[in-house]
Design a protein around this motif. Structure first.
Motif, mmCIF file in Angstrom:
data_model
loop_
_atom_site.group_PDB
_atom_site.id
_atom_site.type_symbol
_atom_site.label_atom_id
_atom_site.label_comp_id
_atom_site.label_asym_id
_atom_site.label_seq_id
_atom_site.Cartn_x
_atom_site.Cartn_y
_atom_site.Cartn_z
ATOM 1 N N UNK A 12 -13.858 18.153 -36.639
ATOM 2 C CA UNK A 12 -12.832 18.719 -35.755
ATOM 3 C C UNK A 12 -12.933 20.245 -35.690
ATOM 4 N N UNK A 13 -13.852 20.817 -36.448
ATOM 5 C CA UNK A 13 -14.056 22.268 -36.518
ATOM 6 C C UNK A 13 -12.810 22.992 -37.016
ATOM 7 N N UNK A 14 -12.059 22.324 -37.890
ATOM 8 C CA UNK A 14 -10.866 22.929 -38.476
ATOM 9 C C UNK A 14 -11.079 23.313 -39.938
ATOM 10 N N UNK A 15 -12.244 23.033 -40.470
ATOM 11 C CA UNK A 15 -12.556 23.422 -41.838
ATOM 12 C C UNK A 15 -12.579 24.946 -41.900
ATOM 13 N N UNK A 16 -11.786 25.547 -42.785
ATOM 14 C CA UNK A 16 -11.788 27.017 -42.878
ATOM 15 C C UNK A 16 -13.191 27.551 -43.166
ATOM 16 N N UNK A 17 -13.526 28.656 -42.516
ATOM 17 C CA UNK A 17 -14.872 29.216 -42.656
ATOM 18 C C UNK A 17 -15.249 29.481 -44.100
ATOM 19 N N UNK A 18 -14.304 29.921 -44.915
ATOM 20 C CA UNK A 18 -14.625 30.215 -46.306
ATOM 21 C C UNK A 18 -14.960 28.950 -47.097
ATOM 22 N N UNK A 19 -14.609 27.782 -46.554
ATOM 23 C CA UNK A 19 -14.948 26.521 -47.211
ATOM 24 C C UNK A 19 -16.236 25.902 -46.662
ATOM 25 N N UNK A 20 -16.763 26.455 -45.576
ATOM 26 C CA UNK A 20 -18.014 25.953 -45.003
ATOM 27 C C UNK A 20 -19.175 26.687 -45.678
ATOM 28 N N UNK A 21 -19.396 26.344 -46.935
ATOM 29 C CA UNK A 21 -20.414 26.972 -47.763
ATOM 30 C C UNK A 21 -21.578 25.998 -47.988
ATOM 31 N N UNK A 22 -22.522 26.389 -48.817
ATOM 32 C CA UNK A 22 -23.690 25.536 -49.050
ATOM 33 C C UNK A 22 -23.288 24.173 -49.625
ATOM 34 N N UNK A 23 -22.369 24.168 -50.575
ATOM 35 C CA UNK A 23 -21.915 22.910 -51.172
ATOM 36 C C UNK A 23 -21.326 21.980 -50.102
ATOM 37 N N UNK A 24 -20.539 22.525 -49.201
ATOM 38 C CA UNK A 24 -19.966 21.713 -48.120
ATOM 39 C C UNK A 24 -21.060 21.173 -47.205
ATOM 40 N N UNK A 25 -22.083 21.980 -46.930
ATOM 41 C CA UNK A 25 -23.225 21.501 -46.137
ATOM 42 C C UNK A 25 -23.879 20.299 -46.827
ATOM 43 N N UNK A 26 -24.113 20.420 -48.131
ATOM 44 C CA UNK A 26 -24.740 19.323 -48.884
ATOM 45 C C UNK A 26 -23.851 18.085 -48.839
#
Length: 135
Positions: A12-26
Motif C-alpha cells: 500500500x506504500x504506507x510503510x514509513x520510509x525509515x522502516x524500508x531498510x535492508x532488513x525489510x527488503x529481505x
C-alpha cells in the motif's frame, strides 16, 4: 512488525520510509518467495519497489532508485538460502537464523563494485563477475 502487516504496508506504500531498510527488503523478498514461484516473486518485488519509490518521491538516479541487478541477485540468494537452509516459521525467524543476509555488502562476494554500479546493471540483470550466484 509481523509479516502480514509488513507486506500490507509495503504494497500500500504506507510503510514509513525509515522502516524500508535492508532488513525489510529481505523480509518482503522472503514473503514473496514463500508465496509465489521465483518469476512471480521477482515481478512483485520489482513492481512493488518501483511503486513505493514513486509514491515516496524517490527520483531515479545513477545511484538511487530501482536497481534490477541488485533485486534479482538478492532474490536469487534468498531463494537459494531458503532451499538449502529452510524457511523458518516466518520472515523474522528466517532473518534471525540467516544473519548473513542482513549484511548489505554480501553481494561483494559475487560482483565487483564497477560491474554492480554500472548503468547496464541498474537497467537489466547482469551476471556476476567474481563468482556465480548460488542455485
Amino acid at each position: 512488525m509481523d509479516d502480514e502487516t509488513l507486506l500490507a504496508q509495503f504494497e500500500a506504500c504506507t510503510l514509513p520510509e525509515e522502516q524500508w531498510n535492508h532488513r525489510a527488503h529481505v523480509r518482503v523478498a522472503y514473503l514473496y518467495l514463500r508465496r509465489h514461484p521465483f518469476d512471480e516473486a521477482l515481478r512483485r518485488m520489482r513492481e512493488g519497489v518501483e511503486r513505493y519509490n514513486k509514491v515516496r518521491g524517490v527520483r531515479d538516479q545513477p545511484h538511487r532508485g530501482y536497481h534490477e541487478t541488485l533485486t534479482q541477485a538478492w532474490l536469487t540468494i534468498i531463494a537459494a538460502t531458503m532451499k538449502h537452509h529452510g524457511v523458518g516459521k516466518d520472515s523474522l525467524d528466517f532473518c534471525e537464523n540467516q544473519p548473513q543476509l542482513l549484511h548489505r555488502t554480501l553481494l561483494r562476494l559475487y560482483y565487483t563494485r564497477h560491474r554492480m554500479m554500472s548503468p547496464e546493471a541498474k537497467r537489466q540483470f547482469v551476471e556476476p563477475d567474481i563468482a556465480p550466484l548460488p542455485k
